[in-house]
Scaffold this motif. Structure first.
Motif, PDB file in Angstrom:
ATOM      1  N   SER A 154     102.715  42.120  33.331  1.00 12.02           N
ATOM      2  CA  SER A 154     101.676  43.042  32.881  1.00 12.02           C
ATOM      3  C   SER A 154     100.705  43.370  34.008  1.00 12.02           C
ATOM      4  CB  SER A 154     100.905  42.448  31.692  1.00 12.02           C
ATOM      5  OG  SER A 154     100.187  41.290  32.095  1.00 12.02           O
ATOM      6  N   VAL A 155     100.048  44.523  33.858  1.00 15.04           N
ATOM      7  CA  VAL A 155      98.944  44.918  34.732  1.00 15.04           C
ATOM      8  C   VAL A 155      97.761  45.251  33.832  1.00 15.04           C
ATOM      9  CG1 VAL A 155     100.383  45.760  36.630  1.00 15.04           C
ATOM     10  CG2 VAL A 155      99.751  47.325  34.786  1.00 15.04           C
ATOM     11  N   LEU A 156      96.563  44.932  34.291  1.00 16.53           N
ATOM     12  CA  LEU A 156      95.355  45.249  33.529  1.00 16.53           C
ATOM     13  C   LEU A 156      94.866  46.638  33.910  1.00 16.53           C
ATOM     14  CD1 LEU A 156      93.370  41.884  33.663  1.00 16.53           C
ATOM     15  CD2 LEU A 156      95.281  42.557  32.194  1.00 16.53           C
ATOM     16  N   VAL A 157      94.508  47.431  32.901  1.00 17.38           N
ATOM     17  CA  VAL A 157      94.069  48.810  33.126  1.00 17.38           C
ATOM     18  C   VAL A 157      92.780  49.058  32.357  1.00 17.38           C
ATOM     19  CG1 VAL A 157      96.439  49.607  33.506  1.00 17.38           C
ATOM     20  CG2 VAL A 157      95.449  49.741  31.216  1.00 17.38           C
ATOM     21  N   LEU A 209      97.582  57.636  31.416  1.00 15.57           N
ATOM     22  CA  LEU A 209      98.727  57.713  32.311  1.00 15.57           C
ATOM     23  C   LEU A 209      99.384  56.360  32.507  1.00 15.57           C
ATOM     24  CD1 LEU A 209     100.318  59.424  34.501  1.00 15.57           C
ATOM     25  CD2 LEU A 209      98.586  58.623  36.127  1.00 15.57           C
ATOM     26  N   PHE A 210      98.568  55.310  32.532  1.00 24.99           N
ATOM     27  CA  PHE A 210      99.061  53.999  32.951  1.00 24.99           C
ATOM     28  C   PHE A 210     100.138  53.444  32.019  1.00 24.99           C
ATOM     29  CE2 PHE A 210      94.576  54.071  34.525  1.00 24.99           C
ATOM     30  CZ  PHE A 210      94.910  54.312  35.842  1.00 24.99           C
ATOM     31  N   GLU A 211      99.967  53.646  30.720  1.00 28.00           N
ATOM     32  CA  GLU A 211     100.943  53.096  29.783  1.00 28.00           C
ATOM     33  C   GLU A 211     102.331  53.658  30.060  1.00 28.00           C
ATOM     34  OE1 GLU A 211     101.663  52.578  24.957  1.00 28.00           O
ATOM     35  OE2 GLU A 211      99.833  53.540  25.712  1.00 28.00           O
ATOM     36  N   VAL A 244     107.036  47.329  32.556  1.00 23.85           N
ATOM     37  CA  VAL A 244     105.796  46.552  32.698  1.00 23.85           C
ATOM     38  C   VAL A 244     104.859  46.911  31.552  1.00 23.85           C
ATOM     39  CG1 VAL A 244     103.787  46.173  34.190  1.00 23.85           C
ATOM     40  CG2 VAL A 244     106.064  46.423  35.201  1.00 23.85           C
ATOM     41  N   ARG A 245     104.035  45.958  31.107  1.00 24.89           N
ATOM     42  CA  ARG A 245     103.049  46.195  30.049  1.00 24.89           C
ATOM     43  C   ARG A 245     101.696  46.551  30.671  1.00 24.89           C
ATOM     44  NH1 ARG A 245     101.437  41.926  27.361  1.00 24.89           N
ATOM     45  NH2 ARG A 245     102.171  40.491  28.962  1.00 24.89           N
ATOM     46  N   ALA A 246     101.062  47.582  30.141  1.00 27.27           N
ATOM     47  CA  ALA A 246      99.696  47.931  30.523  1.00 27.27           C
ATOM     48  C   ALA A 246      98.750  47.323  29.499  1.00 27.27           C
ATOM     49  CB  ALA A 246      99.520  49.446  30.576  1.00 27.27           C
TER      50      ALA A 246
END
Length: 332
Positions: A61-64, A71-73, A81-83
């Protein structure tokens, strides 16, 4: 003329994985960063895809930030990858809710994304916030494409933490006011060992795709020379429209959550009907188009996002109609 010279030079194809040296030197001069630490991409969206490939395995995962541009999702999902959102809070000014960051970090978290200035809130990441975020020990990805478009007092971006691997993203299209003119770049900073390893792996990823157009790379030095005048023209219009918006909503049921930079302004609307009803009513009854807050993952409602890019006369008329419509809804 710049593009004609670029087309002539592009007849010979000698690709460089990180980008043509001449183009990276132009970015180096603009950003005051070492040319060896710069990687060119076809866009900032592509830069995110490179970085998610670099930093994550499927299921990581990445933190947003939330609210932020939706856009990130999509970019994360395309890389498996999970946002995971963390909260931007407003208490008269926008700030990072560090507690929400702490709660979102787990064993599969691989990076933290910043958008500074944020779209649509206009929040600049403060130096103290950046220092606190660096303490989580995660690589930082800082998207700074809206940094030239300040709306109030110009605010220098904070220095990059020396002890944190960081990827700073920017690009040409917004500076040039030309969304079809695509070229992005990332600056890699941080501890020498981590920085060198990241650059080596990014070079392999970039060499696999070689997606950056040669003509736009050849033309970049000349195009960047043209950008300051264009950027200032856009920023000046946005500042003037923001001032008009602030004046128009003063004393009304509409609250402006004042942005510091960017092209958008968030409005908090009265809770008399749903956000959807307000936004659709504005379009149907007042011919005013705004974006709803849910589009940017605002945590509650109702909010509306107003573009500051409009031609001033039409913008002023639209804002007046917005206030009139909301007042009528409140009065029943």
């Amino acid at each position: 003329m710049a593009l004609e010279r670029a087309q002539s030079a592009s007849r010979v194809y000698r690709p460089e994985a990180r980008g043509l040296r001449s183009a990276r030197e132009a970015v180096s001069e603009l950003t005051k960063s070492p040319v060896e630490d710069i990687v060119l991409t076809a866009s900032t969206s592509e830069a995110y895809s490179y970085l998610f490939k670099l930093l994550c395995d499927p299921g990581d995962s990445v933190l947003v930030p939330a609210p932020s541009y939706p856009l990130f999702e999509h970019l994360a999902e395309l890389e498996g990858v999970r946002a995971v959102p963390y909260r931007l809070a407003y208490d008269g000014a926008w700030h990072v809710d560090l507690g929400s960051v702490r709660a979102a970090v787990d064993a599969r978290t691989r990076a933290l994304v910043l958008v500074s200035p944020n779209n649509p809130t206009g929040h600049y990441t403060r130096e103290a916030e950046l220092a606190e975020l660096a303490r989580f020990g995660l690589p930082l990805i800082s998207d700074e494409v809206f940094a030239p478009f300040w709306l109030g007092k110009p605010r220098p971006l904070p220095p990059r933490p020396a002890d944190c691997l960081m990827f700073t993203l920017d690009g040409l299209s917004k500076r040039a006011g030309s969304p079809q003119l695509k070229l992005g770049w990332m600056l890699v900073s941080g501890p020498e060992g981590a920085r060198r390893e990241a650059l080596s792996r990014l070079e392999l990823i970039a060499d696999t795709f070689l997606s950056v157009s040669t003509p736009v790379q050849q033309a970049l030095p000349q195009l960047l020379e043209l950008c300051p005048e264009i950027t200032e023209h856009i920023a000046r219009r946005c500042r003037e429209n923001l001032a008009a918006l602030s004046q128009a909503v003063r004393g009304s049921a509409v609250t402006l959550l004042t942005p510091e930079a960017g092209w958008s302004a968030p409005l908090h609307l009265p809770r008399v009907v749903s956000e959807e009803e307000l936004v659709l009513g504005l379009l149907r009854d007042a011919s005013v188009l705004v974006q709803p807050g849910w589009f940017y993952d605002f945590e509650d409602e109702p909010y509306a996002i107003v573009s500051l890019l409009g031609e001033p006369r039409a913008f002023h008329e639209g804002v007046a109609r917005l206030v009139t419509h909301v007042t009528r809804v409140v009065d029943g």
